[in-house]
Structures are given as C-alpha cells and as structure tokens.
Design a protein around this motif. Sequence first.
Motif, PDB file in Angstrom:
ATOM      1  N   PRO A   9      -4.345   2.315   6.385  1.00  0.00           N
ATOM      2  CA  PRO A   9      -3.131   1.598   6.796  1.00  0.00           C
ATOM      3  C   PRO A   9      -2.429   2.372   7.930  1.00  0.00           C
ATOM      4  N   LEU A  10      -2.663   1.939   9.157  1.00  0.00           N
ATOM      5  CA  LEU A  10      -2.191   2.722  10.313  1.00  0.00           C
ATOM      6  C   LEU A  10      -0.684   2.974  10.330  1.00  0.00           C
ATOM      7  N   PRO A  11       0.165   1.957  10.038  1.00  0.00           N
ATOM      8  CA  PRO A  11       1.598   2.243  10.097  1.00  0.00           C
ATOM      9  C   PRO A  11       1.997   3.404   9.183  1.00  0.00           C
ATOM     10  N   LEU A  12       1.336   3.532   8.030  1.00  0.00           N
ATOM     11  CA  LEU A  12       1.698   4.638   7.116  1.00  0.00           C
ATOM     12  C   LEU A  12       1.307   5.978   7.721  1.00  0.00           C
ATOM     13  N   VAL A  13       0.142   6.012   8.390  1.00  0.00           N
ATOM     14  CA  VAL A  13      -0.313   7.273   8.994  1.00  0.00           C
ATOM     15  C   VAL A  13       0.536   7.589  10.227  1.00  0.00           C
ATOM     16  N   HIS A  14       0.811   6.545  11.028  1.00  0.00           N
ATOM     17  CA  HIS A  14       1.534   6.770  12.286  1.00  0.00           C
ATOM     18  C   HIS A  14       3.019   7.028  12.085  1.00  0.00           C
ATOM     19  N   MET A  15       3.529   6.732  10.914  1.00  0.00           N
ATOM     20  CA  MET A  15       4.954   6.999  10.693  1.00  0.00           C
ATOM     21  C   MET A  15       5.155   8.027   9.599  1.00  0.00           C
ATOM     22  N   ASP A  16       4.169   8.880   9.451  1.00  0.00           N
ATOM     23  CA  ASP A  16       4.258   9.923   8.437  1.00  0.00           C
ATOM     24  C   ASP A  16       5.139  11.058   8.987  1.00  0.00           C
ATOM     25  N   TYR A  17       6.288  11.264   8.342  1.00  0.00           N
ATOM     26  CA  TYR A  17       7.246  12.268   8.842  1.00  0.00           C
ATOM     27  C   TYR A  17       6.642  13.669   8.850  1.00  0.00           C
ATOM     28  N   ASP A  58      -4.469  10.182   3.907  1.00  0.00           N
ATOM     29  CA  ASP A  58      -4.461  11.596   4.289  1.00  0.00           C
ATOM     30  C   ASP A  58      -5.348  11.825   5.528  1.00  0.00           C
ATOM     31  N   ILE A  59      -4.798  12.523   6.554  1.00  0.00           N
ATOM     32  CA  ILE A  59      -5.498  12.642   7.832  1.00  0.00           C
ATOM     33  C   ILE A  59      -6.884  13.285   7.688  1.00  0.00           C
ATOM     34  N   ALA A  60      -6.974  14.380   6.944  1.00  0.00           N
ATOM     35  CA  ALA A  60      -8.262  15.069   6.828  1.00  0.00           C
ATOM     36  C   ALA A  60      -9.289  14.159   6.156  1.00  0.00           C
ATOM     37  N   MET A  61      -8.833  13.462   5.109  1.00  0.00           N
ATOM     38  CA  MET A  61      -9.750  12.550   4.396  1.00  0.00           C
ATOM     39  C   MET A  61     -10.169  11.393   5.300  1.00  0.00           C
ATOM     40  N   ILE A  62      -9.206  10.898   6.096  1.00  0.00           N
ATOM     41  CA  ILE A  62      -9.512   9.765   6.979  1.00  0.00           C
ATOM     42  C   ILE A  62     -10.583  10.185   7.982  1.00  0.00           C
ATOM     43  N   GLU A  63     -10.382  11.363   8.571  1.00  0.00           N
ATOM     44  CA  GLU A  63     -11.348  11.838   9.571  1.00  0.00           C
ATOM     45  C   GLU A  63     -12.743  11.896   8.966  1.00  0.00           C
ATOM     46  N   GLU A  64     -12.822  12.479   7.785  1.00  0.00           N
ATOM     47  CA  GLU A  64     -14.125  12.621   7.131  1.00  0.00           C
ATOM     48  C   GLU A  64     -14.727  11.250   6.818  1.00  0.00           C
ATOM     49  N   MET A  65     -13.873  10.369   6.319  1.00  0.00           N
ATOM     50  CA  MET A  65     -14.337   9.035   5.920  1.00  0.00           C
ATOM     51  C   MET A  65     -14.823   8.227   7.129  1.00  0.00           C
ATOM     52  N   LEU A  87       0.841  -1.206   0.000  1.00  0.00           N
ATOM     53  CA  LEU A  87       0.000   0.000   0.000  1.00  0.00           C
ATOM     54  C   LEU A  87       0.876   1.256   0.000  1.00  0.00           C
ATOM     55  N   SER A  88       1.993   1.190   0.727  1.00  0.00           N
ATOM     56  CA  SER A  88       2.886   2.341   0.778  1.00  0.00           C
ATOM     57  C   SER A  88       3.359   2.702  -0.634  1.00  0.00           C
ATOM     58  N   LYS A  89       3.733   1.641  -1.402  1.00  0.00           N
ATOM     59  CA  LYS A  89       4.225   1.896  -2.775  1.00  0.00           C
ATOM     60  C   LYS A  89       3.131   2.519  -3.635  1.00  0.00           C
ATOM     61  N   VAL A  90       1.898   1.969  -3.548  1.00  0.00           N
ATOM     62  CA  VAL A  90       0.858   2.516  -4.433  1.00  0.00           C
ATOM     63  C   VAL A  90       0.440   3.921  -3.992  1.00  0.00           C
ATOM     64  N   HIS A  91       0.504   4.196  -2.686  1.00  0.00           N
ATOM     65  CA  HIS A  91       0.181   5.562  -2.233  1.00  0.00           C
ATOM     66  C   HIS A  91       1.228   6.545  -2.761  1.00  0.00           C
ATOM     67  N   GLU A  92       2.479   6.099  -2.717  1.00  0.00           N
ATOM     68  CA  GLU A  92       3.561   6.965  -3.221  1.00  0.00           C
ATOM     69  C   GLU A  92       3.316   7.335  -4.684  1.00  0.00           C
ATOM     70  N   LYS A  93       2.834   6.344  -5.436  1.00  0.00           N
ATOM     71  CA  LYS A  93       2.670   6.576  -6.863  1.00  0.00           C
ATOM     72  C   LYS A  93       1.351   7.292  -7.186  1.00  0.00           C
ATOM     73  N   TYR A  94       0.272   6.947  -6.469  1.00  0.00           N
ATOM     74  CA  TYR A  94      -1.041   7.452  -6.893  1.00  0.00           C
ATOM     75  C   TYR A  94      -1.657   8.490  -5.947  1.00  0.00           C
ATOM     76  N   GLY A  95      -1.026   8.768  -4.820  1.00  0.00           N
ATOM     77  CA  GLY A  95      -1.548   9.818  -3.948  1.00  0.00           C
ATOM     78  C   GLY A  95      -2.222   9.305  -2.678  1.00  0.00           C
ATOM     79  N   PRO A  96      -2.880  10.200  -1.917  1.00  0.00           N
ATOM     80  CA  PRO A  96      -3.382   9.842  -0.586  1.00  0.00           C
ATOM     81  C   PRO A  96      -4.618   8.950  -0.588  1.00  0.00           C
ATOM     82  N   ILE A  97      -5.314   8.868  -1.712  1.00  0.00           N
ATOM     83  CA  ILE A  97      -6.451   7.938  -1.779  1.00  0.00           C
ATOM     84  C   ILE A  97      -6.260   7.060  -3.009  1.00  0.00           C
ATOM     85  N   VAL A  98      -6.298   5.750  -2.773  1.00  0.00           N
ATOM     86  CA  VAL A  98      -5.961   4.814  -3.845  1.00  0.00           C
ATOM     87  C   VAL A  98      -7.034   3.748  -3.956  1.00  0.00           C
TER      88      VAL A  98
END
Length: 596
Positions: free
Chosen positions: A474-482, A168-175, A142-153
């Motif tokens: 994918p929590l690890p991607l959100v929780h380790m977002d620099y 993306d945090i704002a999108m996640i909250e809304e979703m 998922l990390s690879k496809v997010h990198e290529k296609y953006g915050p919603i895949v």
Amino acid sequence: MSSSLTNWASQIIENISQLILTFVSLDDQIVLLSLSPSVAGISKAAMEDFETAAPYTLLGFLIRGGDGDYSGFMMDYAERVKNALLWVGLFSITFLLLQKLARLVRLWGQGSRIPGPPSPSFFGHSKLIADRAVGQNMIGYLSKVHEKYGPIVRLWMGPTQMLISVKDIAMIEEMLVKAEDKLPLIGRAFRLAFGRSTLFVSSFNKARRTRESLEVYMNKNLLERLNQVPGKVVEHVLERFVSIIAKDVPDSRQVSEHMASYILGASMFGDAFLNWSNASLYEELLVTVAKEACFWDSYRIPPFWSRRYRRYHFLCTRLKELNKDIIGESMKSRNVAGKEDGTTVFIDAIMFGGSLFHGKTKKHHFSDEEQCDNILGLIFHGFLTTASLISSILTRLALHPELQENIYWEIISLKKTSKFDPSDVQKMNFLLATMYESARLLPPGPLLQRCSLNHDLKLKSGITVPAGAIIVVPLPLVHMDYSVWGKDADQFYPQHFIPKTCSHKDGMLDEHEASKEITSELQIDGSFLSFGSGARSCVGQKFVILALSALFASLLDSYEIRLHPGSDNDPKARLDGCCVQLHPSPNIVFIKRNKT
Ligand code: HEM
C-alpha cells in the motif's frame, strides 16, 4: 477346466498371429479391434472376406465367440472396459482432489503463521472490501490492520485466496526482488482491451527479454529525442488550451490528459503524431477506454449481452484501428524522410527490426498485429499514469506559486551560462525533486501488486509467503510513514528528495555533478516506490521523469500557472477508474511571463 483354459490360450496365441496376417491383407479397412464391425470401420464386403478367409482369427473369435455366443462375451468385455475406465477416472479425480486439498491445507497452515485478522465469513475479506464504504478506502482499512497486526498482514479473500500486505521497507525490497510474477488478472485486463501484450503478462519469464530490450531502448533512444519534443508539445498543448478556453475554463485534468498523450505520442511516433489529424480523437478514445477499463476488467466473463459492454468493445476496436493508423503514418514519414532519424526509431525498432518486442523464442517474432497490440498496451499504461502524474504536478504548482519561482530561478541560472536546452533538466535538482515529490504524495497506482506463481517465498524474517498469494504494497502508507519521511511526511515538500548536504541554492547542481546519473544526487532510496522496484519495476521511470521535467521547464520558462479564481484549493486524493487523482480537479490558467 484347466485344459479348456490352456486350449483357449493357445487358440488365442495362434489367432493373434493369424490376425496380424489378416490385418495386412484387409488393407486399411479395419481400423482397430472394436465392439461392433460397423464401429470398427469394417465394410460389409470386407467382413464376408474376413469370415471366409480367417474363420479362426482373434477378431473372428471375438465377433463370433468361441462357441458361437459372441454377444455375451462382447457385453462382458465392454462392461469390463467400462469399469476399468471408470476406475481410472475415479482414481485420477480423487488424486487431483487430494492434491488440491493438500495444497489448501498447506495454504491454511502457512497462512495461520502470518499475522492477520480472522476471516469474517466464507467469502473472507473480499465481501468486506466489496462493501462500498471499505472498498473506497482500502488503504484506510489496510492501515488499521497494519496498526494492529504489524508490518506484514494476511487477509483471506476467500477460502483459497490469500492477500499479503507489506508495509516494512526492508521486507518490501526483499519481496519485490523475489516475487517476479504479476497477478494473472493484469494480463487478462490488458488482453480484454488491447489484445496480447508481451509486457504486462503475469509470468516474469515471458516478459523478461522484452522488458530488458525496451528498458535499454527507452533510456537511450527516447531520451536522445528529448531535446526536440518538449518545446513542440508545449506549443501544441497551448494551442489546444486556447481552443478549450474559448468554450470553457479547463481543469488540470483535461490539460494533463492532453499533455500526456502529446508527450508520449510525439516521443513514440515522432512528428507524424503532432501532424496527425486524428490525434485528438485518439486521445479522447484513450480517456474513455481508460475510464471504463477497470470496471469491465472486474468481470471474470465479459458480459457480451450488455449493450454498454458492446459499446466499450466497439471503442476499443476503434482505438486499435487508430493505433494502426498512426503507426502507418509514422512509418510513412520515415520513408519520406528516407533515413532513420530520431523521430521514427521507436516504430522502426518494433515494426522492422522486430528487435524490441520479442516473441516467446528467439526465432518467433510477433506478427504486425501483435506488435501493434504491444504498442497500444504500452501507450495505455503510460498515458494513464503519466496523465495522473502531470495533473498532480500542475495542481501542486498552481497551489504553490513559490515552487514555480524556485524552478524558474533554476532555468534563469542555466540560461546565464548557455542557451537553455531541455536536456539541461538533469542539472535542475529542484525541478526533478518536484516531479518525484508529486509522484510520492500521489502515486498513480496506490497498490503495487505482485505474486510468485510457482514457488513459495521464504523471507529473511522466517515468514513463508505461499505461491499464488496476492502480494500488495500500500504505497500511501509507505510514502507517508513518519518514521521514514519525517514529521512532514504528509506535506508537499520537494526538499524531501534533496540531500541536506547539498550546498547549492535550492539544490541545483553544478555542471560536473549533473553529468552523473540523475537520481544519484537526489535522495531516492527504497522508500520511494511510485514506479515499483525489483524484478518488475517500471521501465519507463527515467524517461517519464526526464520528459516531464523537460516539459515543465519549457512551460515555466514562458508561463506561470495559476489557479482560476474561485477554483477549489483543497483537492483530495481519490481513486478514479484505474488511477488516483486529486478531486475536484482545480481549474487553471497559464499567464505569459513578462520577460523584460
Ligand atoms: C508517471 C508515469 C508512470 C508511472 C507512475 C508508472 C508506474 C509503474 C508501476 C508502479 C509499475 C509496476 C511496477 C512494479 O510492480 O514493481 C509499472 C510497470 C511498467 N511500466 Fe510504468 N509507469 C509510468 C509510466 C510508464 C511509461 C511512460 C512507460 C513506457 C512507455 C512505462 C512502462 C512500464 C512497463 C513496460 C511496465 C511493466 C513492467 C513489467 O511488468 O515487467 N511506464 N509502471
């Protein structure tokens, strides 16, 4: 020709009126107009009566025919009925298929507007993910496809099943606010092992009332019991620890499973659990069933023919029996105590008041059996997740002795002003932050899952997520977002949760600040999602954080946690059964503090 038709019609009208009279006189022996008298339920005697009494009735006409050739007419009639039914059937099936096709075309259309990789085959990405290499590391993929296609895949899991991953945090909250349902699979998974649950069902509407009352109950009654439970649990755990080390050096996982079962058991079933002779067996069964549950839940139709499955089913049944047993023990101890004290309110609220787990309607209350299933479902989820979190905390503390010193310092500071009380943990910012940080770096469930069963979700960004699509975070991607947690996002650092403005040493609060909500002084926002968020967030979050803080405060007050010499000091996160764990689980020892 036309006069014979008119005659025929008038004869029919006349016959209908006669037929009604005849029907009345024939008792109930004629069931309905039918093709053969025997099928119509007409006895032979009635038939003779009928023929003499009403030779020109409609039924008589149909049976004998206008000119005596009744079989031809009946055949023709049957043929027409058959054809009509076939046409109706054909139209209905075509209509349903067209409806499905229209929905599918709409889904494909909506899906094509969401960015994502093209489907690799007819089976979509499900085949790819089933591939061991990718499946083991779904988050990496998922990390690879997010990198290529953006915050919603968007990923196709097959021609009719779409998976939407959001980062993306704002999108996640809304979703998470808008998508109120869970995947039907989750309800099925729980049903397989423990029967029906009012909580872990897919439809939010079905879970809403039970959620609300459970949340109120947990945040009030269970937290009030926190003063009594942790000390006793620590005693039991250490007692068990001593018996384990007589045979072996325990690893943090064994200890954490034991702690989780005791803290949940003692909070929910009261002292009856601590004195129960089957407590260890209950824990063992929970562990075994938990390990296998995810495997068997992946089957659409349980393989009843498999010996291994039958064994699993047997263990679930045994676990259910033990669950009923401890509920009975808990109720018995209430009767002996003769009053509603804190130790049994949970079981009382469920079994007697019936107010905690609601049925589908206000009037419908669940049977005792269903209530027991609900309790077991709750214990199962609570046990798996809590054990995973405790194991992570134990490992972090053992790997970072300086953390233990900070927490111990908080305990000593509190003791200076009053006798240490487990409920004081609300003032121990560093301890609380350690709990949150452990949950951040190793969320027990790596993917939050949601869906909207009946409605499309229209997001502010203009994207429409179709009804029925599987939504994952994918929590690890959100929780380790620099960009959110800073450049040390992948490091264990409890200060991530302590506001920079906090002037207290290591973030400890004073009396006045601590009396506010626990989370208000820590920096916890929408980017921390280990307990979910929105409509279906975890109702046990506050209870777990405070209960575990109290447990670790009691433990660290008297003991230091150390790595066993030679134990692995660089464990890695790995999905094991239903939860993420650190592997290999390090061996630990408890050293009594020298308090002179
Ligand atoms: C470390 C411990 C725990 C963790 C990490 C955890 C995590 C979660 C997560 C991620 C969800 C799904 C949230 C979402 O989809 O937004 C959830 C749901 C839930 N949790 Fe927990 N949980 C824990 C302990 C507990 C405990 C101890 C209880 C109660 C005894 C509990 C009760 C529930 C319930 C009832 C739900 C279902 C809510 C629903 O479907 O409407 N949890 N939990």
